[in-house]
Scaffold this active site. Structure first.
Site, PDB file in Angstrom:
ATOM      1  N   GLU A   1       0.820  -1.205   0.000  1.00  0.00           N
ATOM      2  CA  GLU A   1       0.000   0.000   0.000  1.00  0.00           C
ATOM      3  C   GLU A   1       0.855   1.257   0.000  1.00  0.00           C
ATOM      4  O   GLU A   1       1.931   1.288   0.595  1.00  0.00           O
ATOM      5  CB  GLU A   1      -0.889   0.042   1.247  1.00  0.00           C
ATOM      6  CG  GLU A   1      -1.955  -1.020   1.289  1.00  0.00           C
ATOM      7  CD  GLU A   1      -2.810  -0.896   2.537  1.00  0.00           C
ATOM      8  OE1 GLU A   1      -2.753   0.158   3.197  1.00  0.00           O
ATOM      9  OE2 GLU A   1      -3.531  -1.852   2.839  1.00  0.00           O
TER      10      GLU A   1
ATOM     11  N   CYS B   1      -2.668   2.053   7.755  1.00  0.00           N
ATOM     12  CA  CYS B   1      -1.743   1.180   7.037  1.00  0.00           C
ATOM     13  C   CYS B   1      -2.180  -0.280   7.111  1.00  0.00           C
ATOM     14  O   CYS B   1      -2.449  -0.800   8.195  1.00  0.00           O
ATOM     15  CB  CYS B   1      -0.338   1.310   7.623  1.00  0.00           C
ATOM     16  SG  CYS B   1       0.334   2.964   7.516  1.00  0.00           S
TER      17      CYS B   1
END
Length: 356
Positions: free
Chosen positions: A105, A346
Site C-alpha cells: 500500500e 496502514c
C-alpha cells in the site's frame, strides 16, 4: 524476534535489479557491455528522473539495446490493483502488486506545502504493534530499494503530479530493512534522479535501537520519527512488542545520539487511543521524555481498525491533550486525519484483498 535482521530476497536467481543500482554501478554495467559511457546517464535519467515504466519509452536508446536490456535487466514496476480516492479530502490510496505477486500500500496526500507520498518498506510487518493493521498477517518479505522507489514513481505516473515530500511510514518497519532503506534514500535524494531534499524525507521506526545508532552515522539529513505511543515501559509493552527488547531509556539515549550527530529534530509519533494512553498523566510522562531532546510531538488520533478494537478519542479530548503539552513548552501538532473513508490506516486495504 531478530529485529535487526537483514532484508529477505524473493528469490536467489533473480536478474540484477537495474532500478536499484547507484549511478556508478550502472556505469560499470554499461562499460562491461562495451557501450558508450553516455548510455548510463541516459538509462539512469529515464528510470529515475522520468520514471519510465518500460524500456520502450527510452526512445533515445537504439531499439536493439532496449530489447537486450529488457531481457537481461527487466525493470521492477508496480501494477495498480486498486485505487481509492477520498470524497472528503482527496487523499488517494493505492494498492500495488509487485512482480512476484506481493501486495503493498501507498498513500498520496495533498498539503499546503506540496504533495506527500507515504510508502511501505515491507510486505506486512513482524513488529506486532497492537494498534496497526499491517501486522495482522505477519511479515512476508522486505522490499528492495527499487520497489520502494517504484511506489513513488507509479503514483507520479498515475496522478501526473510531482511529489515534494516522502514518508516511509506505511506497511513494515523501515529499520528492519536497513540496507535496502539506505539505498532507497540515496537513490531518491541523489542529484541524478528526483533529487528530493533529504530534509523532505521522514523515516518512521518503532525503535530498533542498534539501527538508530547506525543511521546517525550515515551523514544523512532526513527526519527520524519514533513511534513512541506510550510514556512508560509498562504501558508501551502492552501495545508494542518491541518494548520488550528495548526500553524507553535506551530509546531516548539513541535518539539523543541521532540528534547530536545530525542536528535534526526528532519527532515522536504518538497515536492517541481512547482510554489507553490519552490521560493527563500520559501527557505529563510524554513531556518528561520530549523536553530534554527538544523533540516535536506528532499526535495521531488512532485510525479505527476493526480487528483491533481501539477507539478514536473525541476532538475535545485530543485538543486538551495537545494543550497540556503546549502549556509545558513542548512543540506539538495534530496530524490531519486523512482518508478515513477509504480505510486510511496502514494495511487495511491489503488485508481486505488477503482475506478475500
Amino acid at each position: 524476534m531478530k529485529e535487526a535482521a537483514e532484508e529477505k530476497t524473493v528469490r536467489q536467481d533473480k536478474p540484477p535489479d537495474i532500478k536499484s543500482m547507484y549511478p556508478e554501478e550502472l556505469r560499470e554495467l554499461v562499460k562491461a557491455k562495451g557501450l558508450p559511457a553516455f548510455r548510463s546517464k541516459q538509462i539512469y535519467e529515464w528510470i529515475h528522473a522520468r520514471q519510465a515504466a518500460g524500456y520502450e519509452e527510452m526512445t533515445n536508446l537504439p531499439a536493439k539495446l532496449r530489447t537486450e536490456l529488457s531481457a537481461e535487466y527487466p525493470l521492477v514496476t508496480a501494477a495498480l490493483v486498486d485505487r481509492q480516492i477520498s470524497a472528503v479530502d482527496g487523499t488517494q490510496k493505492f494498492l500495488f502488486e509487485m512482480p512476484d505477486g506481493c501486495l503493498v500500500e501507498s498513500v498520496f496526500m495533498r498539503y499546503h506545502f506540496g504533495n506527500s507520498v507515504c510508502i511501505s518498506s515491507q510486505v506486512g510487518c513482524r513488529m506486532g504493534c497492537s494498534f496497526c493493521a499491517s501486522t495482522l498477517h505477519g511479515l512476508v518479505r522486505s522490499l528492495t530499494a527499487s520497489e520502494m522507489l517504484e511506489q513513488i514513481y507509479a503514483i507520479m505516473r498515475e496522478t501526473k503530479e510531482t511529489v515534494s515530500h516522502v514518508v516511509v511510514m506505511g506497511m513494515g518497519e523501515p529499520l528492519d530493512n536497513y540496507n535496502n532503506l539506505l539505498r532507497f534514500i540515496r537513490l531518491l535524494t541523489g542529484p541524478e534522479g528526483i533529487n528530493l531534499s533529504q530534509r523532505s524525507l521522514t523515516v518512521s521506526t518503532c525503535g530498533i535501537v542498534p539501527n538508530i545508532y547506525r543511521l546517525a552515522k550515515e551523514g544523512l539529513h532526513i527526519t527520524l520519527a519514533l513511534s513512541l505511543h506510550a510514556a512508560t515501559d509498562g504501558q508501551r509493552k502492552k501495545i508494542m512488542p518491541i518494548a520488550n527488547r528495548y526500553s524507553i531509556g535506551e530509546l531516548m539515549k539513541a535518539c539523543g545520539e541521532y540528534y547530536r550527530q545530525t542536528g535534526r529534530q526528532i519527532t515522536f509519533e504518538y497515536s492517541l487511543i481512547s482510554g489507553v494512553n490519552d490521560s493527563k498523566a500520559d501527557a505529563q510522562g510524554l513531556i518528561r521524555l520530549a523536553k530534554p531532546l527538544k523533540a516535536h510531538i506528532n499526535l495521531i488520533p488512532v485510525n479505527p481498525v476493526r480487528e483491533r478494537g481501539y477507539e478514536h478519542p473525541d476532538n475535545a479530548h485530543v485538543q486538551a491533550f495537545k494543550m497540556e503539552l503546549e502549556n509545558n513548552g513542548v512543540n506539538v501538532s495534530i496530524r490531519r486525519a486523512l482518508g478515513k473513508d477509504i480505510e486510511g490506516a496502514c494495511g487495511q486495504l491489503r488485508n481486505r484483498y488477503v482475506r478475500s
